[in-house]
Design a protein around this motif. Structure first.
Motif, PDB file in Angstrom:
ATOM      1  N   GLN A 100      -2.670   0.047  13.893  1.00 31.66           N
ATOM      2  CA  GLN A 100      -2.306  -1.254  14.205  1.00 31.66           C
ATOM      3  C   GLN A 100      -3.832  -1.925  14.776  1.00 31.66           C
TER       4      GLN A 100
ATOM      5  N   SER B 258      11.418  -5.491   7.370  1.00 31.90           N
ATOM      6  CA  SER B 258      10.858  -6.075   8.608  1.00 31.90           C
ATOM      7  C   SER B 258      10.040  -7.108   8.095  1.00 31.90           C
TER       8      SER B 258
ATOM      9  N   LYS C  84       6.014  -1.408  17.616  1.00 31.82           N
ATOM     10  CA  LYS C  84       6.126  -2.425  16.538  1.00 31.82           C
ATOM     11  C   LYS C  84       5.902  -1.844  15.156  1.00 31.82           C
TER      12      LYS C  84
ATOM     13  N   LYS D 260       0.843  -1.300  -0.028  1.00 28.51           N
ATOM     14  CA  LYS D 260       0.028   0.151  -0.170  1.00 28.51           C
ATOM     15  C   LYS D 260       0.880   1.244  -0.164  1.00 28.51           C
TER      16      LYS D 260
ATOM     17  N   ARG E 123       1.774 -10.196   0.672  1.00 34.36           N
ATOM     18  CA  ARG E 123       1.361  -9.395  -0.267  1.00 34.36           C
ATOM     19  C   ARG E 123       0.754 -10.045  -1.517  1.00 34.36           C
TER      20      ARG E 123
ATOM     21  N   ARG F 267       3.696   4.182   4.598  1.00 36.14           N
ATOM     22  CA  ARG F 267       4.361   5.168   5.022  1.00 36.14           C
ATOM     23  C   ARG F 267       5.214   6.361   4.207  1.00 36.14           C
TER      24      ARG F 267
ATOM     25  N   ASP G  68      10.179 -10.756   9.623  1.00 39.82           N
ATOM     26  CA  ASP G  68       9.023 -11.115  10.209  1.00 39.82           C
ATOM     27  C   ASP G  68       8.437 -12.540   9.566  1.00 39.82           C
TER      28      ASP G  68
ATOM     29  N   HIS H  93      10.574  -0.804   6.115  1.00 39.12           N
ATOM     30  CA  HIS H  93       9.152  -1.621   6.364  1.00 39.12           C
ATOM     31  C   HIS H  93       9.322  -3.036   5.378  1.00 39.12           C
TER      32      HIS H  93
END
Ligand code: GRG
Length: 297
Positions: free
Chosen positions: A221, A82, A182, A47, A98, A50, A86, A79
């Motif tokens: 979040q 991460s 986070k 998306k 995604r 940020r 993750d 991002h």
């Protein structure tokens, strides 16, 4: 979403994707497999929330967008790193991200670790070297802001607390702290970095933007937690209920769905009030926040 915001989001997305494409190493350069994995992860359809926050803040403050292109790229690179880490077996062990196989599934675990590491390094390199970035003293502040937001006092620390909380009973205050670190830390850094590039902004303006970013960082979040319960899998790209099934702490699990919705509404009101103190209630930033907090994916 208004047609105006839709067009802006499309422009910002295209802009940062062009910039990201330009700063990622070409796949024809060695080590080609690592560069392919970096590109695979960063340029997958996201998306670009940020970078949109960086650009929306810059437009709201009248900062030329080329001055913040480096910051928009850098926060998206952090991002992306991460997400790659993750998804690894040592963390969430996910197969899809995604809408595509995760980096370690498409390549291999070692490549995914190196892709994440090198994307993180690239973020800081872009802040240092972007040809249209601000003067050196401001670049130093951008580097410090992004390092603090992504390290142990920010995103990585929040991830550590989140992993430690799996299967344990948490209170709402503990959960809000995890969320604020986070997810919230990078959201706050996006707004703060653009504000740092606005030389004429006074302390009261900076403070209002901090309050705004703190509220939307947490609300983003909590909204994500709500979508995990009631979202459309075809839009969110992950199975409904997957967080709760893994024993991950979520806002609706602690406060109920209505409690979570009320918290998003309260935080949205806080964010709007912070913008209103400076006449920014009709700004691109206000429009972006309304879209973010009403999103379905
Ligand atoms: C591994 C150091 C380290 C940190 C990981 C951000 C994070 C910390 C993990 C990602 C897992 C996750 C679901 C985090 C919550 C934040 C969030 C909603 C991430 C997804 O961000 P979007 O919705 O994703 O902006 P896209 O794909 O659109 O960019």
């Amino acid at each position: 979403m208004t047609a105006d915001l839709d067009a802006r989001l499309g422009r910002w997305r295209k802009r940062v994707e062009r910039e990201l494409d330009g700063c990622l190493p070409p796949v024809t350069r060695e080590p080609g497999r690592l560069h392919t994995a970096q590109r695979y992860s960063v340029l997958a359809p996201g998306k670009r929330v940020r970078p949109a926050l960086v650009y929306a803040t810059a437009e709201t403050l009248g900062v030329p967008l080329e001055r913040v292109d480096g910051a928009a790229c850098a926060v998206e690179l952090i991002h992306a790193y991460s997400l790659v880490h993750d998804d690894l077996p040592a963390m969430d062990d996910d197969d899809l991200r995604r809408g595509r196989p995760t980096c370690h599934r498409a390549f291999d675990e070692a490549t995914a670790i190196l892709a994440g590491d090198s994307l993180q390094a690239l973020a800081f390199s872009v802040l240092a070297h972007h040809p249209h970035g601000p003067e050196p003293a401001v670049r130093m502040q951008l580097v410090a802001t992004l390092a603090d937001a992504s390290g142990a006092a920010g995103m990585a620390g929040g991830q550590a607390l989140d992993l430690a909380a799996e299967g344990r009973n948490l209170g709402l205050a503990d959960l809000e702290l995890i969320h604020a670190l986070k997810t919230g830390a990078l959201i706050r850094a996006s707004v703060r970095m653009a504000a740092l590039c606005a030389p004429g902004l006074d302390d009261a303006g900076r403070e209002a933007l901090e309050r705004f970013a703190g509220a939307i960082g947490l609300a983003f979040q909590v909204q994500d937690d709500i979508l995990d319960v009631e979202g459309d899998e075809s839009l969110t790209g992950k199975p409904v209920g997957s967080d709760e099934a893994r024993g991950l702490p979520t806002y609706p699990a602690l406060a109920g769905l209505d409690g979570a919705r009320r918290r998003v509404a309260g935080l949205t009101a806080e964010a709007t009030a912070a913008l209103a103190t400076h006449g920014w209630e009709g700004s691109p930033l206000a429009g972006l926040a309304a879209w973010l907090l009403g999103r379905r994916h």
